[in-house]
Write a protein that holds these residues in place. Structure first.
Motif, PDB file in Angstrom:
ATOM      1  N   LYS A  81       0.890  -1.370   0.129  1.00 54.87           N
ATOM      2  CA  LYS A  81      -0.308   0.190  -0.017  1.00 54.87           C
ATOM      3  C   LYS A  81       0.617   0.861   0.015  1.00 54.87           C
ATOM      4  CE  LYS A  81      -4.638  -1.590   2.076  1.00 54.87           C
ATOM      5  NZ  LYS A  81      -4.338  -2.899   2.761  1.00 54.87           N
ATOM      6  N   ARG A  82       2.196   1.560   0.330  1.00 52.55           N
ATOM      7  CA  ARG A  82       2.814   2.193   1.118  1.00 52.55           C
ATOM      8  C   ARG A  82       4.188   2.508   0.891  1.00 52.55           C
ATOM      9  NH1 ARG A  82       2.739   4.694   6.703  1.00 52.55           N
ATOM     10  NH2 ARG A  82       3.217   2.424   8.264  1.00 52.55           N
ATOM     11  N   VAL A  83       5.088   3.063   0.265  1.00 53.07           N
ATOM     12  CA  VAL A  83       6.921   2.615   1.081  1.00 53.07           C
ATOM     13  C   VAL A  83       7.595   3.975   1.042  1.00 53.07           C
ATOM     14  CG1 VAL A  83       9.158   2.639  -0.519  1.00 53.07           C
ATOM     15  CG2 VAL A  83       7.187   1.705  -1.173  1.00 53.07           C
ATOM     16  N   ILE A  84       7.377   3.810   2.595  1.00 58.80           N
ATOM     17  CA  ILE A  84       8.645   4.761   3.804  1.00 58.80           C
ATOM     18  C   ILE A  84       9.865   4.949   3.396  1.00 58.80           C
ATOM     19  CG2 ILE A  84       8.740   4.973   5.966  1.00 58.80           C
ATOM     20  CD1 ILE A  84       6.552   3.913   6.763  1.00 58.80           C
ATOM     21  N   PHE A  85      10.354   6.134   2.829  1.00 59.74           N
ATOM     22  CA  PHE A  85      11.263   6.247   2.691  1.00 59.74           C
ATOM     23  C   PHE A  85      11.836   7.634   3.734  1.00 59.74           C
ATOM     24  CE2 PHE A  85       9.954   6.151  -1.128  1.00 59.74           C
ATOM     25  CZ  PHE A  85      10.595   5.111  -2.197  1.00 59.74           C
ATOM     26  N   ASN A  86      13.364   6.462   4.667  1.00 54.95           N
ATOM     27  CA  ASN A  86      13.871   7.253   5.770  1.00 54.95           C
ATOM     28  C   ASN A  86      14.668   7.882   5.535  1.00 54.95           C
ATOM     29  OD1 ASN A  86      12.096   5.500   8.460  1.00 54.95           O
ATOM     30  ND2 ASN A  86      12.112   3.767   6.735  1.00 54.95           N
ATOM     31  N   PRO A  87      15.088   8.468   6.583  1.00 55.27           N
ATOM     32  CA  PRO A  87      15.652   9.852   5.961  1.00 55.27           C
ATOM     33  C   PRO A  87      17.248   9.079   5.659  1.00 55.27           C
ATOM     34  CG  PRO A  87      15.209  10.451   8.704  1.00 55.27           C
ATOM     35  CD  PRO A  87      14.538   9.237   7.171  1.00 55.27           C
ATOM     36  N   LEU A  97       7.723   5.766 -10.635  1.00 58.75           N
ATOM     37  CA  LEU A  97       7.068   4.643 -10.314  1.00 58.75           C
ATOM     38  C   LEU A  97       6.516   3.839 -10.059  1.00 58.75           C
ATOM     39  CD1 LEU A  97      11.433   3.172 -10.963  1.00 58.75           C
ATOM     40  CD2 LEU A  97       9.704   3.790 -12.606  1.00 58.75           C
ATOM     41  N   LEU A  98       6.667   3.940  -8.194  1.00 58.93           N
ATOM     42  CA  LEU A  98       5.811   3.729  -6.997  1.00 58.93           C
ATOM     43  C   LEU A  98       4.251   4.552  -7.532  1.00 58.93           C
ATOM     44  CD1 LEU A  98       8.177   3.915  -4.079  1.00 58.93           C
ATOM     45  CD2 LEU A  98       7.358   2.121  -5.224  1.00 58.93           C
ATOM     46  N   VAL A 105       3.634   7.464  -1.428  1.00 59.57           N
ATOM     47  CA  VAL A 105       4.979   7.099  -1.156  1.00 59.57           C
ATOM     48  C   VAL A 105       4.612   7.927   0.354  1.00 59.57           C
ATOM     49  CG1 VAL A 105       7.280   8.590  -2.076  1.00 59.57           C
ATOM     50  CG2 VAL A 105       5.923   7.341  -3.286  1.00 59.57           C
ATOM     51  N   GLU A 106       5.750   7.437   1.699  1.00 58.31           N
ATOM     52  CA  GLU A 106       5.440   8.975   2.183  1.00 58.31           C
ATOM     53  C   GLU A 106       7.097   8.659   3.030  1.00 58.31           C
ATOM     54  OE1 GLU A 106       3.899   8.948   6.941  1.00 58.31           O
ATOM     55  OE2 GLU A 106       3.148   7.092   5.383  1.00 58.31           O
ATOM     56  N   VAL A 107       7.286   9.508   2.388  1.00 54.46           N
ATOM     57  CA  VAL A 107       8.575  10.384   2.814  1.00 54.46           C
ATOM     58  C   VAL A 107       8.697  10.851   4.329  1.00 54.46           C
ATOM     59  CG1 VAL A 107      11.111  11.878   2.763  1.00 54.46           C
ATOM     60  CG2 VAL A 107       9.644  11.637   0.621  1.00 54.46           C
ATOM     61  N   ALA A 108       8.689   9.868   4.944  1.00 59.52           N
ATOM     62  CA  ALA A 108       8.799  10.121   6.625  1.00 59.52           C
ATOM     63  C   ALA A 108       9.952   9.120   7.624  1.00 59.52           C
ATOM     64  CB  ALA A 108       8.191   9.833   7.176  1.00 59.52           C
ATOM     65  N   CYS A 109      10.064   9.201   8.610  1.00 56.13           N
ATOM     66  CA  CYS A 109      10.977   7.737   9.324  1.00 56.13           C
ATOM     67  C   CYS A 109       9.865   7.007   9.834  1.00 56.13           C
ATOM     68  CB  CYS A 109      11.717   8.836  10.852  1.00 56.13           C
ATOM     69  SG  CYS A 109      12.567   8.181  11.796  1.00 56.13           S
ATOM     70  N   THR A 110      10.193   6.387  10.166  1.00 57.55           N
ATOM     71  CA  THR A 110      10.061   4.884  10.547  1.00 57.55           C
ATOM     72  C   THR A 110       9.469   5.171  11.734  1.00 57.55           C
ATOM     73  OG1 THR A 110       9.797   3.496   8.700  1.00 57.55           O
ATOM     74  CG2 THR A 110       9.437   2.555  10.791  1.00 57.55           C
ATOM     75  N   LEU A 111      10.576   5.165  12.914  1.00 54.85           N
ATOM     76  CA  LEU A 111      10.683   5.742  14.439  1.00 54.85           C
ATOM     77  C   LEU A 111      10.177   6.213  14.571  1.00 54.85           C
ATOM     78  CD1 LEU A 111      14.448   5.064  14.477  1.00 54.85           C
ATOM     79  CD2 LEU A 111      12.594   3.363  14.673  1.00 54.85           C
ATOM     80  N   VAL A 112       9.897   7.538  14.258  1.00 60.00           N
ATOM     81  CA  VAL A 112       9.098   8.542  14.574  1.00 60.00           C
ATOM     82  C   VAL A 112       7.461   8.383  14.009  1.00 60.00           C
ATOM     83  CG1 VAL A 112       8.112  11.245  14.037  1.00 60.00           C
ATOM     84  CG2 VAL A 112      10.866  10.766  14.371  1.00 60.00           C
ATOM     85  N   LEU A 113       6.990   7.848  13.058  1.00 59.56           N
ATOM     86  CA  LEU A 113       5.384   7.478  13.083  1.00 59.56           C
ATOM     87  C   LEU A 113       5.152   6.509  13.818  1.00 59.56           C
ATOM     88  CD1 LEU A 113       5.811   6.823   8.865  1.00 59.56           C
ATOM     89  CD2 LEU A 113       4.996   8.826  10.273  1.00 59.56           C
ATOM     90  N   LEU A 114       6.396   5.896  14.635  1.00 56.27           N
ATOM     91  CA  LEU A 114       5.707   4.794  15.342  1.00 56.27           C
ATOM     92  C   LEU A 114       5.708   5.679  16.593  1.00 56.27           C
ATOM     93  CD1 LEU A 114       7.848   1.483  14.494  1.00 56.27           C
ATOM     94  CD2 LEU A 114       5.221   1.672  14.575  1.00 56.27           C
ATOM     95  N   SER A 115       6.434   6.266  16.876  1.00 61.46           N
ATOM     96  CA  SER A 115       6.781   6.956  18.713  1.00 61.46           C
ATOM     97  C   SER A 115       6.056   7.616  18.471  1.00 61.46           C
ATOM     98  CB  SER A 115       7.587   7.188  18.792  1.00 61.46           C
ATOM     99  OG  SER A 115       8.258   9.043  17.896  1.00 61.46           O
ATOM    100  N   THR A 116       5.008   8.249  17.073  1.00 61.16           N
ATOM    101  CA  THR A 116       4.182   9.291  17.458  1.00 61.16           C
ATOM    102  C   THR A 116       2.248   8.352  17.608  1.00 61.16           C
ATOM    103  OG1 THR A 116       4.639   9.761  14.895  1.00 61.16           O
ATOM    104  CG2 THR A 116       5.480  11.567  17.086  1.00 61.16           C
ATOM    105  N   ASN A 117       3.230   7.016  17.035  1.00 63.63           N
ATOM    106  CA  ASN A 117       0.867   6.537  16.905  1.00 63.63           C
ATOM    107  C   ASN A 117       0.489   6.791  15.289  1.00 63.63           C
ATOM    108  OD1 ASN A 117       1.083   4.870  19.192  1.00 63.63           O
ATOM    109  ND2 ASN A 117       0.246   6.554  20.076  1.00 63.63           N
ATOM    110  N   GLN A 118       1.753   7.097  14.303  1.00 60.96           N
ATOM    111  CA  GLN A 118       1.286   7.948  12.815  1.00 60.96           C
ATOM    112  C   GLN A 118       1.697   6.486  12.206  1.00 60.96           C
ATOM    113  OE1 GLN A 118       1.439  11.758  12.089  1.00 60.96           O
ATOM    114  NE2 GLN A 118       2.516  11.393  13.563  1.00 60.96           N
TER     115      GLN A 118
END
Length: 119
Positions: A81-87, A97-98, A105-118
């Motif tokens: 459904k999505r691809v996260i591009f970490n820093p 392409l995606l 496409v999500e340009v974000a940090c997986t760790l931040v997303l997890l820690s902020t419940n997003q």
């Protein structure tokens, strides 16, 4: 919970991909991982092969843009459904392409997303 594939997984505890695997697992996500070396992190087996995983919701990348090229077709065929591009993994060519394949496409940090419940 979202079935997640970590590409660029590392056995080194100090690497962000390693930390992300641990946090994803502790958050209850089903995690698969691909890296340069086989091994295990937080109970997740790291494979060195591009396996045909089923029902991947999210791919989270820990590879620089040059190293991502060999994964373009592979990730698209997984139909996440999505691809996260970490820093450090930003890659406009891959974004296009995606998006052409209806993958978010999500340009974000997986760790931040997890820690902020997003996540």
């Amino acid at each position: 919970m979202k079935k997640t594939l970590v590409i660029g997984a590392s056995l080194k505890p100090s690497r962000y991909s390693n930390i992300a695997i641990g946090r994803l697992v502790s958050s209850g996500h089903n995690v698969k991982a691909i890296g340069l070396r086989e091994g295990e992190v937080s109970g997740v087996t790291i494979s060195t092969k591009k396996e045909s995983f089923k029902d991947i919701d999210t791919v989270t990348l820990y590879l620089n843009a040059k190293r991502q090229v060999e994964y373009y077709k592979y990730v698209i065929t997984l139909e996440p459904k999505r691809v996260i591009f970490n820093p450090g993994t930003e890659n406009p060519e891959f974004y296009s392409l995606l998006k052409d394949n209806n993958i978010e496409v999500e340009v974000a940090c997986t760790l931040v997303l997890l820690s902020t419940n997003q996540y």
